[in-house]
Write a protein that holds these residues in place. Structure first.
Motif, short mmCIF file in Angstrom:
data_model
loop_
_atom_site.label_atom_id
_atom_site.label_comp_id
_atom_site.label_asym_id
_atom_site.label_seq_id
_atom_site.Cartn_x
_atom_site.Cartn_y
_atom_site.Cartn_z
N GLU A 3 0.82 -1.20 0.00
CA GLU A 3 0.00 0.00 0.00
C GLU A 3 0.86 1.26 0.00
N ALA A 4 1.97 1.20 0.74
CA ALA A 4 2.89 2.35 0.76
C ALA A 4 3.47 2.62 -0.62
N ILE A 5 3.85 1.56 -1.33
CA ILE A 5 4.39 1.71 -2.69
C ILE A 5 3.33 2.30 -3.61
N ARG A 6 2.11 1.82 -3.49
CA ARG A 6 1.03 2.34 -4.33
C ARG A 6 0.82 3.84 -4.11
N GLN A 7 0.81 4.25 -2.85
CA GLN A 7 0.65 5.66 -2.53
C GLN A 7 1.84 6.48 -3.04
N ALA A 8 3.02 5.89 -2.96
CA ALA A 8 4.22 6.61 -3.40
C ALA A 8 4.12 6.96 -4.88
N PHE A 9 3.66 6.01 -5.69
CA PHE A 9 3.62 6.26 -7.13
C PHE A 9 2.52 7.25 -7.53
N LEU A 10 1.51 7.42 -6.69
CA LEU A 10 0.54 8.48 -6.95
C LEU A 10 1.21 9.85 -6.92
#
Length: 693
Positions: A180-187
């Motif tokens: 989830e942290a990676i997903r938020q980072a790419f946003l």
């Protein structure tokens, strides 16, 4: 808290600068809003002689990134990318004067070097393989106070959600939380990339045009090597009986045979032939893995090398362990010292942190003999510092916060064939267990690799568990992961390709999770829990009750008595609170001697009982520049009276009042000083009372 936005600023403001196209004479702006923060990219207004210069601002934080590249001379003969990244912090940016001897900003701190490596790892995969110009990137940021969260994650990424670099440490982070942290980072990365593209569109110059020398010659060499040596090389790389040394020797002998086969061909330099040979070895190893799923030591793609563990290696050490995984071997030793031995951080950014003392630290050593080479003679290099920092991050979150000792963990690499930083995390955990440090759980580490058809944008790739040194050399990825049975504590992703797809990243993380669990099983077989009691060689810490008003007996005269006790017994004394001091001794005998010395000093210093306001006849026993020493009662220690208390007039020396050694005078007792507990006397108050009569 995600820190991906900061890393992307560093990465993208330099990864785009690698194209050297952001400079014009006028100022150009671009901006993005991430959460509640606005990020502004500005170029064309400072450092205009550099090939590129960009200032990135967010609130009160500003970063200057500059790039210089030697594009006019291609004769330097570099094989690979000679990229130099220097991250330097400015003391003035936080209103501080440097603490160095000359009060100048001089060499990089450890934190600066670690940050430089992070930026380097983000940028390096973005350069084309044929780009070999010397390039230097320098960043001058403000310092920002570090915040404490359960996970500190930095992500560098490109379009299409491709991860280029990951640096993480956390408190046992589960896979779902990390994903989830990676997903938020790419946003956030996508927003920043849009601003950078806008800056490039408005202020960009043409990319550098450069030619790759002697392409035709390289292709001919490659074909000749393939014809002459492919079969022999495959035989070497498929022989599982080889170890690191014998395989290297066999490959090197084959290289020498190829080199001699070309003879004295003046058109082909030995450097060109060696470069082509190196590329061919990588190509062949990668093809065997991709097409046949074969690894050079005979393992399956997800299989570990044999692991052996020994704890309590040396009985006299506070804690020790030896960890062997294949031909990677690390010795870990634990040393306890007093809390006063905790050292302070080396950078302004850490100085701004609330917790300035560091009571657990790991030192990683990589001597030359670990790979059968001469040591350089330097105390450490950037690589050693980075590996030690990663191993320390892997373990720091499981160390109990209230542990009474300062702990130094030394990890010395004795043999190296892949991922000695993760071996250091393993041996460190084992040594801490052996020392009796009540850490929450064992920490294990693993290096995950990958081989892919990076040039073709296909799904043809292989994830490798527990990579060898040669697989790191020839492969596309070195993804180090450490953690406990509950979750990850540290990660470090290094890539040679343009980025990992989301699918590749998740598969690698899942392989790392399985690998950690496998190593944890081996470690628990060796030692399942920390020692219940420390070894007899571990120093002893004890608390000695000492009220505030008695403390001056130990610390007066520049701490003479404290230094005396330490010199005679080796016992360290430090203030614990208003009522106690801490004693740190190497053994019970020395602790007992130190306690008796303190007791004797207390008896000598506190045996004098006086009445407040009473007048005493005292003997002058010594005269100093700033006062006199008097003895109130026979057999007691002399007490000091400053010149200002001897007379109502200003007195520079007691002799001006006719006072001599052996003379008796009358003084009044005024109780103890509230700050240090010392006795207070005055003669001038008696003189004032006599004059009123």
């Amino acid at each position: 808290m995600l820190r991906s936005k900061h890393c992307v600023i560093l990465k993208r403001s330099t990864a785009c600068l690698r194209r050297l196209n952001q400079i014009r004479s006028k100022t150009t702006l671009s901006s993005s809003i991430i959460g509640e923060k606005e990020f502004t990219f500005k170029t064309g207004h400072v450092a205009r002689f550099a090939d590129a210069a960009v200032v990135v601002e967010s609130g009160d934080t500003a970063i200057l990134a500059t790039v210089v590249s030697k594009t006019r001379d291609q004769s330097s003969g570099f094989d690979g990318l000679p990229l130099q990244v220097d991250f330097r912090q400015s003391a003035a940016a936080v209103g501080r004067i440097p603490t160095t001897y000359l009060r100048r900003e001089m060499q990089q701190s450890d934190t600066d070097i670690i940050t430089s490596r992070i930026i380097d790892r983000s940028i390096r995969p973005m350069f084309p393989d044929s780009f070999s110009f010397e390039t230097q990137i320098i960043i001058n940021p403000l310092n920002e106070q570090l915040r404490h969260t359960s996970m500190n994650l930095l992500v560098s990424g490109t379009k299409n959600n491709r991860a280029v670099m990951i640096e993480m440490d956390g408190k046992e982070i589960e896979i779902v939380v990390f994903e989830e942290a990676i997903r938020q980072a790419f946003l956030d990365i996508d927003k920043l990339l849009s601003s950078i593209d806008e800056l490039e569109k408005n202020a960009g110059k043409q990319k550098i045009n450069f030619e790759v020398g002697n392409i035709e010659g390289k292709e001919k060499i490659h074909e000749h090597i393939k014809t002459v040596a492919e079969e022999q090389l495959i035989h070497i790389l498929m022989d599982p009986t080889h170890d690191k040394i014998s395989r290297d020797v066999a490959v090197n002998d084959l290289r020498k045979m190829i080199l001699s086969a070309f003879g004295d061909n003046s058109e082909l330099s030995s450097k060109l032939i060696n470069s082509a040979w190196s590329s061919f070895v990588k190509f062949t190893l990668r093809r065997l893995i991709l097409e046949q799923g074969i690894r050079c030591d005979g393992r399956n793609l997800d299989e570990f090398r044999p692991i052996s563990i020994e704890v309590d290696v040396y009985k006299k050490l506070h804690g020790s362990a030896l960890f062997q995984r294949g031909q990677s071997q690390v010795l870990g030793t634990v040393t306890f010292d007093s809390p006063d031995s905790a050292f302070h951080p080396d950078s302004l950014a850490q100085l701004l942190d609330a917790q300035q003392k560091k009571s657990f630290f790991l030192h990683y050593e990589f001597p030359g003999f670990a790979v059968n080479e001469f040591s350089s003679g330097r105390p450490f290099n950037r690589r050693e510092l980075g590996h030690g920092f990663l191993a320390e991050k892997s373990l720091k979150h499981v160390i109990p916060e209230n542990f009474p000792y300062c702990v130094r963990l030394a990890c010395q690499v004795l043999e190296s064939n892949g991922s000695t930083s993760m071996a250091s995390a393993c041996v460190g955990s084992l040594a801490l267990f052996d020392a009796g440090v009540p850490i929450k759980s064992h920490v294990a580490g693993v290096a995950i690799g990958m081989v892919s058809e990076a040039e073709k944008e296909t799904e043809n790739y292989r994830i490798l568990t527990d990579i060898l040194g040669i697989e790191d050399y020839a492969g596309d990825m070195d993804f180090k992961m450490a953690g406990t049975k509950r979750g990850f504590t540290a990660m470090q992703l290094d890539l040679k390709t343009g980025g990992l797809t989301p699918k590749q990243l998740i598969e690698a993380v899942e392989a790392g999770r399985k690998g950690i669990d496998h190593v944890l099983g081996k470690m628990n077989e060796a030692i399942k829990k920390p020692r219940e009691s420390f070894k007899s060689t571990v120093p002893i810490m004890a608390t000695y009750p000492l009220p505030l008003h008695k403390r001056s007996i130990l610390y007066r005269n520049g701490g003479y008595n404290v230094k005396l006790i330490q010199a005679e017994t080796g016992v360290k004394i430090s203030v614990e609170d208003d009522s106690n001091v801490s004693l740190f001794a190497q053994n019970p005998e020395k602790l007992s001697v130190a306690k008796k010395m303190i007791e004797t000093m207390m008896e000598d210093g506190t045996s004098l009982e006086l009445d407040f306001g009473a007048v005493y006849k005292v003997e002058i026993v010594d005269i100093q520049e700033n006062g006199v020493f008097v003895r109130v009662k026979p057999g007691t220690r002399p007490l000091f009276i400053a010149n200002r208390h001897l007379d109502s007039r200003k007195v520079n020396h007691a002799s001006a009042l006719g006072i001599e050694i052996g003379q008796n005078i009358h003084i009044q007792y005024l109780g103890r000083d509230e700050a240090n507990g010392s006795h207070r006397f005055s003669r001038k108050m008696l003189q004032a009372a006599a004059s009123r009569r």
